[in-house]
Scaffold this motif. Sequence first.
Motif, PDB file in Angstrom:
ATOM      1  N   LEU A  79      -5.480   1.740   5.501  1.00 27.27           N
ATOM      2  CA  LEU A  79      -6.183   1.051   4.421  1.00 27.27           C
ATOM      3  C   LEU A  79      -6.346  -0.435   4.724  1.00 27.27           C
ATOM      4  N   ASP A  80      -5.389  -1.015   5.415  1.00 32.04           N
ATOM      5  CA  ASP A  80      -5.481  -2.439   5.739  1.00 32.04           C
ATOM      6  C   ASP A  80      -6.444  -2.689   6.894  1.00 32.04           C
ATOM      7  N   LYS A  95     -11.874   6.844   6.818  1.00 30.70           N
ATOM      8  CA  LYS A  95     -11.992   7.438   5.479  1.00 30.70           C
ATOM      9  C   LYS A  95     -11.714   8.939   5.507  1.00 30.70           C
ATOM     10  N   ASN A 150       0.837  -1.207   0.000  1.00 30.27           N
ATOM     11  CA  ASN A 150       0.000   0.000   0.000  1.00 30.27           C
ATOM     12  C   ASN A 150       0.870   1.256   0.000  1.00 30.27           C
ATOM     13  N   PHE A 156     -17.779  -0.529   1.018  1.00 29.67           N
ATOM     14  CA  PHE A 156     -17.939  -1.969   1.206  1.00 29.67           C
ATOM     15  C   PHE A 156     -18.306  -2.286   2.653  1.00 29.67           C
ATOM     16  N   GLU A 216     -13.700   3.621  -1.467  1.00 27.93           N
ATOM     17  CA  GLU A 216     -14.273   2.360  -1.965  1.00 27.93           C
ATOM     18  C   GLU A 216     -14.380   1.328  -0.843  1.00 27.93           C
ATOM     19  N   ARG A 217     -13.351   1.232  -0.038  1.00 24.79           N
ATOM     20  CA  ARG A 217     -13.362   0.251   1.053  1.00 24.79           C
ATOM     21  C   ARG A 217     -14.397   0.623   2.119  1.00 24.79           C
ATOM     22  N   HIS A 218     -14.568   1.907   2.343  1.00 20.93           N
ATOM     23  CA  HIS A 218     -15.568   2.383   3.294  1.00 20.93           C
ATOM     24  C   HIS A 218     -16.965   1.978   2.832  1.00 20.93           C
ATOM     25  N   GLY A 235     -12.311  -2.066   4.630  1.00 17.81           N
ATOM     26  CA  GLY A 235     -12.612  -2.913   3.493  1.00 17.81           C
ATOM     27  C   GLY A 235     -12.736  -4.377   3.890  1.00 17.81           C
TER      28      GLY A 235
END
Length: 219
Positions: free
Chosen positions: A128-129, A185, A38, A203, A199-201, A132
């Motif tokens: 980020l990890d 986010k 990442n 999801f 995008e992960r948020h 999502g």
Amino acid sequence: MTSQETGIIENTTVFVKETLKGAEGGHDWFHIQRVFNNAKLIARGENADNLVIALGALLHDIADSKFHNGDETVGPKIAEEFLKSLNISSEVIQHVIKIIENISFKGGNVARKFSSKELDIVQDADRLDAIGAIGIARTFNYGGFKGRGLYDPEIEPNLHMTKEEYKASNAPTINHFYEKLLLLKDRMNTETGRKIAAERHQFMELYLDQFYKEWNGEG
């Protein structure tokens, strides 16, 4: 990146893999590898020190305080001792240590005591990890590791925890979405981080909608 820097990263990778053997699934080598990847992705659009970013990503969870009775000094000490065994400038070492000391969420109400573009990048990569699909998996894995329940409608999320309350919390795992994951986010530092986080948020929001439907017998 020079051949010397490549060798430093390779040696650090070997050290981290060995040190984290048998670690809890959400904080093992594969977590480090994802954060490292990442960070490389985010760094492409930033003017920053790639060696510091790589070392910060690889060493950021070398001894997470959650697994050392809350002691936040263990990780930086281990990282500093290792880095001093390599041919690296003291400036790089201290920068990496500052990243390790300031990267974690800590309840979200603790101001960072250090700022740099490299910290921004590694922090985004780590966050980020935490969100999502993988973030959801990690959250429930750690909740199970700590023996926490999945969800209790009578226990509401605490959105104003102190650092100490956050670290000591034994609330159901679903609460963690509201106490941390859904907050990330809007706390990303870089444009690339913000784009991926959005995008992960989304999801996670879809996941929670389905969770509550199933919990309530609605589908």
